[in-house]
Design a protein around this motif. Structure first.
Motif, PDB file in Angstrom:
ATOM      1  N   LEU A 112       0.823  -1.206   0.000  1.00  0.00           N
ATOM      2  CA  LEU A 112       0.000   0.000   0.000  1.00  0.00           C
ATOM      3  C   LEU A 112       0.861   1.262   0.000  1.00  0.00           C
ATOM      4  N   TRP A 113       1.919   1.273   0.807  1.00  0.00           N
ATOM      5  CA  TRP A 113       2.813   2.432   0.844  1.00  0.00           C
ATOM      6  C   TRP A 113       3.474   2.644  -0.510  1.00  0.00           C
ATOM      7  N   LYS A 114       3.893   1.553  -1.135  1.00  0.00           N
ATOM      8  CA  LYS A 114       4.541   1.651  -2.445  1.00  0.00           C
ATOM      9  C   LYS A 114       3.558   2.216  -3.478  1.00  0.00           C
ATOM     10  N   LEU A 115       2.340   1.736  -3.466  1.00  0.00           N
ATOM     11  CA  LEU A 115       1.316   2.205  -4.395  1.00  0.00           C
ATOM     12  C   LEU A 115       1.046   3.701  -4.201  1.00  0.00           C
ATOM     13  N   LYS A 116       0.915   4.120  -2.946  1.00  0.00           N
ATOM     14  CA  LYS A 116       0.674   5.538  -2.642  1.00  0.00           C
ATOM     15  C   LYS A 116       1.872   6.392  -3.038  1.00  0.00           C
ATOM     16  N   ASP A 117       3.065   5.870  -2.823  1.00  0.00           N
ATOM     17  CA  ASP A 117       4.291   6.608  -3.112  1.00  0.00           C
ATOM     18  C   ASP A 117       4.522   6.757  -4.613  1.00  0.00           C
ATOM     19  N   GLU A 118       4.179   5.749  -5.380  1.00  0.00           N
ATOM     20  CA  GLU A 118       4.464   5.750  -6.816  1.00  0.00           C
ATOM     21  C   GLU A 118       3.366   6.383  -7.673  1.00  0.00           C
ATOM     22  N   THR A 119       2.220   6.659  -7.081  1.00  0.00           N
ATOM     23  CA  THR A 119       1.118   7.252  -7.834  1.00  0.00           C
ATOM     24  C   THR A 119       1.142   8.767  -7.663  1.00  0.00           C
ATOM     25  N   ASP A 120       1.287   9.486  -8.762  1.00  0.00           N
ATOM     26  CA  ASP A 120       1.256  10.949  -8.729  1.00  0.00           C
ATOM     27  C   ASP A 120      -0.197  11.381  -8.546  1.00  0.00           C
ATOM     28  N   ILE A 121      -0.496  11.898  -7.373  1.00  0.00           N
ATOM     29  CA  ILE A 121      -1.885  12.241  -7.055  1.00  0.00           C
ATOM     30  C   ILE A 121      -2.434  13.348  -7.959  1.00  0.00           C
ATOM     31  N   VAL A 122      -1.587  14.280  -8.370  1.00  0.00           N
ATOM     32  CA  VAL A 122      -2.037  15.352  -9.264  1.00  0.00           C
ATOM     33  C   VAL A 122      -2.426  14.761 -10.620  1.00  0.00           C
ATOM     34  N   ALA A 123      -1.580  13.904 -11.162  1.00  0.00           N
ATOM     35  CA  ALA A 123      -1.877  13.260 -12.452  1.00  0.00           C
ATOM     36  C   ALA A 123      -3.128  12.390 -12.344  1.00  0.00           C
ATOM     37  N   LEU A 124      -3.290  11.710 -11.210  1.00  0.00           N
ATOM     38  CA  LEU A 124      -4.465  10.852 -11.017  1.00  0.00           C
ATOM     39  C   LEU A 124      -5.742  11.687 -11.032  1.00  0.00           C
ATOM     40  N   VAL A 125      -5.781  12.762 -10.255  1.00  0.00           N
ATOM     41  CA  VAL A 125      -6.969  13.613 -10.206  1.00  0.00           C
ATOM     42  C   VAL A 125      -7.251  14.216 -11.577  1.00  0.00           C
ATOM     43  N   GLU A 126      -6.207  14.659 -12.270  1.00  0.00           N
ATOM     44  CA  GLU A 126      -6.399  15.234 -13.602  1.00  0.00           C
ATOM     45  C   GLU A 126      -6.869  14.189 -14.604  1.00  0.00           C
ATOM     46  N   SER A 127      -6.533  12.925 -14.382  1.00  0.00           N
ATOM     47  CA  SER A 127      -6.983  11.871 -15.299  1.00  0.00           C
ATOM     48  C   SER A 127      -8.500  11.679 -15.235  1.00  0.00           C
ATOM     49  N   TYR A 128      -9.131  12.236 -14.213  1.00  0.00           N
ATOM     50  CA  TYR A 128     -10.586  12.178 -14.080  1.00  0.00           C
ATOM     51  C   TYR A 128     -11.246  13.407 -14.693  1.00  0.00           C
ATOM     52  N   GLY A 129     -10.457  14.210 -15.415  1.00  0.00           N
ATOM     53  CA  GLY A 129     -10.995  15.359 -16.124  1.00  0.00           C
ATOM     54  C   GLY A 129     -10.964  16.661 -15.343  1.00  0.00           C
ATOM     55  N   THR A 130     -10.353  16.654 -14.193  1.00  0.00           N
ATOM     56  CA  THR A 130     -10.272  17.861 -13.372  1.00  0.00           C
ATOM     57  C   THR A 130      -9.030  18.656 -13.725  1.00  0.00           C
ATOM     58  N   LYS A 131      -9.224  19.922 -14.048  1.00  0.00           N
ATOM     59  CA  LYS A 131      -8.084  20.800 -14.336  1.00  0.00           C
ATOM     60  C   LYS A 131      -7.630  21.411 -13.017  1.00  0.00           C
ATOM     61  N   LEU A 132      -6.364  21.198 -12.703  1.00  0.00           N
ATOM     62  CA  LEU A 132      -5.798  21.745 -11.475  1.00  0.00           C
ATOM     63  C   LEU A 132      -4.818  22.858 -11.805  1.00  0.00           C
ATOM     64  N   LYS A 133      -4.804  23.857 -10.953  1.00  0.00           N
ATOM     65  CA  LYS A 133      -3.891  24.981 -11.121  1.00  0.00           C
ATOM     66  C   LYS A 133      -2.984  25.042  -9.894  1.00  0.00           C
ATOM     67  N   GLN A 134      -1.685  25.153 -10.156  1.00  0.00           N
ATOM     68  CA  GLN A 134      -0.723  25.215  -9.065  1.00  0.00           C
ATOM     69  C   GLN A 134      -0.850  26.544  -8.328  1.00  0.00           C
ATOM     70  N   ARG A 135      -0.782  26.475  -7.008  1.00  0.00           N
ATOM     71  CA  ARG A 135      -0.826  27.675  -6.172  1.00  0.00           C
ATOM     72  C   ARG A 135       0.594  28.207  -6.019  1.00  0.00           C
ATOM     73  N   GLY A 136       0.935  29.220  -6.808  1.00  0.00           N
ATOM     74  CA  GLY A 136       2.281  29.792  -6.753  1.00  0.00           C
ATOM     75  C   GLY A 136       3.340  28.754  -7.038  1.00  0.00           C
ATOM     76  N   ASN A 137       4.369  28.710  -6.211  1.00  0.00           N
ATOM     77  CA  ASN A 137       5.442  27.722  -6.355  1.00  0.00           C
ATOM     78  C   ASN A 137       5.307  26.599  -5.338  1.00  0.00           C
ATOM     79  N   SER A 138       4.129  26.452  -4.770  1.00  0.00           N
ATOM     80  CA  SER A 138       3.925  25.450  -3.721  1.00  0.00           C
ATOM     81  C   SER A 138       3.653  24.065  -4.319  1.00  0.00           C
ATOM     82  N   ASP A 139       3.486  23.114  -3.440  1.00  0.00           N
ATOM     83  CA  ASP A 139       3.137  21.748  -3.836  1.00  0.00           C
ATOM     84  C   ASP A 139       1.622  21.574  -3.911  1.00  0.00           C
ATOM     85  N   GLU A 140       0.871  22.668  -3.704  1.00  0.00           N
ATOM     86  CA  GLU A 140      -0.582  22.592  -3.706  1.00  0.00           C
ATOM     87  C   GLU A 140      -1.171  22.999  -5.052  1.00  0.00           C
TER      88      GLU A 140
END
Length: 96
Positions: free
Chosen positions: A9-37
Motif C-alpha cells: 500500500l505504501w509503495k502504491l501511494k508513493d508511486e502514484t502521482d496524485i495530481v496526475a491521477l486527479v487530472e486523469s478524471y478530467g479535473t483541471k488543477l492549477k498550481q498555487r504559486g510555487n507550492s506543492d498545492e
C-alpha cells in the motif's frame, strides 16, 4: 481473500502521482504559486468555486466544499469511482 501488505500500500501511494491521477478524471488543477498545492473544481459534487485542494508532496487531496472529505490516492479512486477499498487498490495497481 488476499490481504494487501502495508508495504504494498505504501509503495502504491508513493508511486502514484496524485495530481496526475486527479487530472486523469478530467479535473483541471492549477498550481498555487510555487507550492506543492494545486486547486480545482471538485468533480465529486456540483462545484462552482474551486474547492478541491491537492498536495503533491503530502500525496493527499481535500475538498473544502460540499464533500468535506479527503484522503490519499486510494480514497480518491474509491470516491470518484464508487468502488471498495480492494477494487480501488486493484485499479491503481493496474495503472488506473
Amino acid at each position: 481473500m488476499a490481504r494487501f501488505s502495508d508495504e504494498q500500500l505504501w509503495k502504491l501511494k508513493d508511486e502514484t502521482d496524485i495530481v496526475a491521477l486527479v487530472e486523469s478524471y478530467g479535473t483541471k488543477l492549477k498550481q498555487r504559486g510555487n507550492s506543492d498545492e494545486f486547486i480545482g473544481l471538485c468533480p465529486l459534487h456540483d462545484d462552482q468555486n474551486p474547492s478541491l485542494v491537492v498536495n503533491r508532496k503530502k500525496r493527499v487531496w481535500n475538498c473544502l466544499g460540499a464533500c468535506q472529505t479527503g484522503g490519499d490516492v486510494i480514497q480518491w479512486v474509491m470516491k470518484a469511482d464508487g468502488v471498495s477499498f480492494r477494487h480501488a487498490v486493484e485499479l491503481l495497481s493496474n495503472g488506473a
